[in-house]
Enzyme design. Sequence first.
Site, PDB file in Angstrom:
ATOM      1  N   ARG A 129      -5.352  64.473 -32.359  1.00 54.80           N
ATOM      2  CA  ARG A 129      -5.011  65.185 -30.936  1.00 54.80           C
ATOM      3  C   ARG A 129      -4.679  64.314 -29.872  1.00 54.80           C
ATOM      4  O   ARG A 129      -4.825  64.628 -28.634  1.00 54.80           O
ATOM      5  CB  ARG A 129      -6.582  65.805 -30.593  1.00 54.80           C
ATOM      6  CG  ARG A 129      -6.763  66.880 -31.434  1.00 54.80           C
ATOM      7  CD  ARG A 129      -7.938  67.620 -31.092  1.00 54.80           C
ATOM      8  NE  ARG A 129      -8.372  68.505 -32.047  1.00 54.80           N
ATOM      9  CZ  ARG A 129      -9.374  68.563 -33.060  1.00 54.80           C
ATOM     10  NH1 ARG A 129      -9.917  67.477 -33.002  1.00 54.80           N
ATOM     11  NH2 ARG A 129      -9.576  69.645 -33.662  1.00 54.80           N
ATOM     12  N   LYS A 151       9.534  64.251 -23.721  1.00 55.39           N
ATOM     13  CA  LYS A 151       9.629  65.337 -24.693  1.00 55.39           C
ATOM     14  C   LYS A 151       9.769  64.761 -26.188  1.00 55.39           C
ATOM     15  O   LYS A 151      10.443  63.613 -26.403  1.00 55.39           O
ATOM     16  CB  LYS A 151      10.945  65.954 -24.451  1.00 55.39           C
ATOM     17  CG  LYS A 151      10.846  66.762 -23.354  1.00 55.39           C
ATOM     18  CD  LYS A 151      12.489  67.640 -23.164  1.00 55.39           C
ATOM     19  CE  LYS A 151      12.674  68.647 -22.301  1.00 55.39           C
ATOM     20  NZ  LYS A 151      14.059  69.249 -22.317  1.00 55.39           N
ATOM     21  N   GLU A 193      25.618  61.021 -22.772  1.00 56.58           N
ATOM     22  CA  GLU A 193      24.428  61.327 -22.095  1.00 56.58           C
ATOM     23  C   GLU A 193      24.571  60.513 -20.715  1.00 56.58           C
ATOM     24  O   GLU A 193      24.160  61.001 -19.809  1.00 56.58           O
ATOM     25  CB  GLU A 193      23.268  61.106 -22.875  1.00 56.58           C
ATOM     26  CG  GLU A 193      23.002  61.904 -23.968  1.00 56.58           C
ATOM     27  CD  GLU A 193      22.357  63.134 -23.562  1.00 56.58           C
ATOM     28  OE1 GLU A 193      22.129  63.332 -22.481  1.00 56.58           O
ATOM     29  OE2 GLU A 193      21.968  63.850 -24.700  1.00 56.58           O
ATOM     30  N   LYS A 234      16.574  60.249 -14.328  1.00 56.21           N
ATOM     31  CA  LYS A 234      15.716  61.038 -15.155  1.00 56.21           C
ATOM     32  C   LYS A 234      14.210  61.060 -14.629  1.00 56.21           C
ATOM     33  O   LYS A 234      13.603  62.118 -14.640  1.00 56.21           O
ATOM     34  CB  LYS A 234      15.817  60.649 -16.667  1.00 56.21           C
ATOM     35  CG  LYS A 234      14.940  61.703 -17.641  1.00 56.21           C
ATOM     36  CD  LYS A 234      15.515  61.639 -18.846  1.00 56.21           C
ATOM     37  CE  LYS A 234      14.623  62.828 -19.681  1.00 56.21           C
ATOM     38  NZ  LYS A 234      15.051  62.833 -21.120  1.00 56.21           N
ATOM     39  N   GLU A 244       9.569  71.155 -17.444  1.00 53.01           N
ATOM     40  CA  GLU A 244      10.694  71.947 -17.541  1.00 53.01           C
ATOM     41  C   GLU A 244      10.504  73.323 -17.031  1.00 53.01           C
ATOM     42  O   GLU A 244      11.030  74.153 -17.757  1.00 53.01           O
ATOM     43  CB  GLU A 244      11.401  71.783 -18.938  1.00 53.01           C
ATOM     44  CG  GLU A 244      12.849  72.041 -18.823  1.00 53.01           C
ATOM     45  CD  GLU A 244      13.500  71.758 -20.317  1.00 53.01           C
ATOM     46  OE1 GLU A 244      14.277  72.848 -20.633  1.00 53.01           O
ATOM     47  OE2 GLU A 244      13.267  70.797 -20.765  1.00 53.01           O
ATOM     48  N   ARG A 248      14.078  70.323 -14.083  1.00 59.81           N
ATOM     49  CA  ARG A 248      14.361  69.484 -15.429  1.00 59.81           C
ATOM     50  C   ARG A 248      15.284  70.229 -16.361  1.00 59.81           C
ATOM     51  O   ARG A 248      16.080  69.463 -17.294  1.00 59.81           O
ATOM     52  CB  ARG A 248      12.972  69.289 -16.196  1.00 59.81           C
ATOM     53  CG  ARG A 248      13.286  68.261 -17.396  1.00 59.81           C
ATOM     54  CD  ARG A 248      11.864  67.680 -17.887  1.00 59.81           C
ATOM     55  NE  ARG A 248      11.826  66.507 -18.856  1.00 59.81           N
ATOM     56  CZ  ARG A 248      10.964  66.063 -19.533  1.00 59.81           C
ATOM     57  NH1 ARG A 248       9.844  66.302 -19.072  1.00 59.81           N
ATOM     58  NH2 ARG A 248      11.508  65.232 -20.277  1.00 59.81           N
ATOM     59  N   ASN A 252      19.791  69.572 -19.485  1.00 56.62           N
ATOM     60  CA  ASN A 252      20.293  69.950 -20.463  1.00 56.62           C
ATOM     61  C   ASN A 252      21.802  70.455 -20.365  1.00 56.62           C
ATOM     62  O   ASN A 252      22.414  71.560 -21.125  1.00 56.62           O
ATOM     63  CB  ASN A 252      19.379  71.355 -20.921  1.00 56.62           C
ATOM     64  CG  ASN A 252      18.222  70.900 -21.449  1.00 56.62           C
ATOM     65  OD1 ASN A 252      18.138  70.098 -22.380  1.00 56.62           O
ATOM     66  ND2 ASN A 252      17.071  71.862 -21.068  1.00 56.62           N
ATOM     67  N   HIS A 255      24.001  71.021 -23.258  1.00 52.30           N
ATOM     68  CA  HIS A 255      23.245  71.168 -24.448  1.00 52.30           C
ATOM     69  C   HIS A 255      23.053  72.627 -25.264  1.00 52.30           C
ATOM     70  O   HIS A 255      22.874  72.649 -26.386  1.00 52.30           O
ATOM     71  CB  HIS A 255      21.722  70.501 -24.128  1.00 52.30           C
ATOM     72  CG  HIS A 255      21.746  69.021 -24.028  1.00 52.30           C
ATOM     73  ND1 HIS A 255      22.447  68.526 -23.031  1.00 52.30           N
ATOM     74  CD2 HIS A 255      20.988  68.066 -24.703  1.00 52.30           C
ATOM     75  CE1 HIS A 255      22.363  67.185 -23.089  1.00 52.30           C
ATOM     76  NE2 HIS A 255      21.360  66.887 -23.938  1.00 52.30           N
ATOM     77  N   HIS A 259      23.613  72.054 -28.874  1.00 47.54           N
ATOM     78  CA  HIS A 259      22.421  72.339 -30.056  1.00 47.54           C
ATOM     79  C   HIS A 259      22.920  73.408 -30.896  1.00 47.54           C
ATOM     80  O   HIS A 259      22.616  73.499 -32.168  1.00 47.54           O
ATOM     81  CB  HIS A 259      21.284  72.831 -29.156  1.00 47.54           C
ATOM     82  CG  HIS A 259      20.350  71.517 -28.668  1.00 47.54           C
ATOM     83  ND1 HIS A 259      19.330  71.823 -27.689  1.00 47.54           N
ATOM     84  CD2 HIS A 259      20.707  70.246 -28.558  1.00 47.54           C
ATOM     85  CE1 HIS A 259      19.013  70.591 -27.257  1.00 47.54           C
ATOM     86  NE2 HIS A 259      19.730  69.658 -27.936  1.00 47.54           N
ATOM     87  N   HIS A 274      24.358  64.266 -32.326  1.00 47.85           N
ATOM     88  CA  HIS A 274      24.045  64.552 -31.204  1.00 47.85           C
ATOM     89  C   HIS A 274      25.124  64.379 -29.841  1.00 47.85           C
ATOM     90  O   HIS A 274      25.369  65.630 -29.176  1.00 47.85           O
ATOM     91  CB  HIS A 274      22.589  64.415 -30.695  1.00 47.85           C
ATOM     92  CG  HIS A 274      22.086  65.102 -29.209  1.00 47.85           C
ATOM     93  ND1 HIS A 274      21.871  66.135 -29.314  1.00 47.85           N
ATOM     94  CD2 HIS A 274      21.701  64.230 -28.084  1.00 47.85           C
ATOM     95  CE1 HIS A 274      21.330  66.784 -27.854  1.00 47.85           C
ATOM     96  NE2 HIS A 274      21.228  65.291 -27.337  1.00 47.85           N
TER      97      HIS A 274
END
Length: 377
Positions: A129, A151, A193, A234, A244, A248, A252, A255, A259, A274
């Site tokens: 956990r 993330k 990026e 960032k 997000e 935030r 993306n 993206h 993606h 990527h």
Amino acid sequence: MSAPMSDAPLAVHVPLDGGRAYDILIGRGLVAEAGARAAALGARAAGIVTDETVAELYGARIRESLEAAGLRAGLIVVAPGEASKSYAGYAAVCDGLLALKIERGDLVVALGGGVVGDLAGFAAATLRRGVRFVQVPTTLLAQVDSSVGGKTGINSPLGKNLVGAFHQPRLVLADTATLDTLSEREMRAGYAEVAKYGLIGDADFFGWCETNWRGIFSGGPERDEAVAICCRAKAGVVVRDEREDGERALLNLGHTFGHALERLTGYDSARLVHGEGVAIGLALAFRFSARLGLCSGQEAGRVANHLALAGLPTRLAQVPGGCGDADALLDAMAQDKKVRDGALTFILARGIGRSFIAPGIDRAEVRAFLEDELRAG
């Protein structure tokens, strides 16, 4: 005896509340300091998650550093590439960490690129956990983006990063010397990026990139400076919008398209990595913005020209083996994490450095744009 601390790595502080603040250290030689820095966090053991390529280069070095600082350490090695960010890859990493008897007070060390960071981070977020973890990113893409902000996640056959958690690292060690061993393709992919940060909200930085990108590639002082600028940008966004819920999502940019391309190429890094998908996505986002009258065609051309000069793809036709038709692309976009009530949300731009969140974009408009882009070759 553990390695001495570096004299003056660049430092970016991420001031999250609740005792979760951490530092990003940027400089050459930080892999050798991992043990001393991990010991300073109070850990007694560390499970190092890495891939086969990085393990050969740095696995023994980081394990020796950790053991020299008095930590019990073990390696968990996965195959390189997006295919490891899967349910099976996640299970293997979790079982490996449990076999090493990693406890909540110990550390998971993510040594590698974005795939390893996302996978190891998700394992750390869920093992017992929640176990503490340290990011040691070894690619440009990971150093400027994926290692910062918490993330973590894995891919589903239905889309990228759809299973995951927010779990902040306790420390990020961005050893820019590790970038010396990257292939030219991986450096180019990471550079997409870097450029993205200028395109989102810092036109001056994008202009700086146009002048200094060769120094980033060659390992000059521009490299450390670029990594620090991106991490600082960032970190600011993450502190203001950690989960997000708003701002935030700007990170993306490119993206949604990127993606979708990764999904349609089956996450096959031989066809598309990527950063290459992001580069095409950035160019598409600006051309779509120009089509909608939000920015000038001249600015969209400037973005594509710079990415192409750095050796990056900017057109759908540059995806090896193709990327399907407009409907296939739209279906892939429908699994994007920014979709709300079935409506597409894009990050678009009013100009370089002036990106914004655009919800509820008409699917017919997107489809017509994609058909024109596919015809453009």
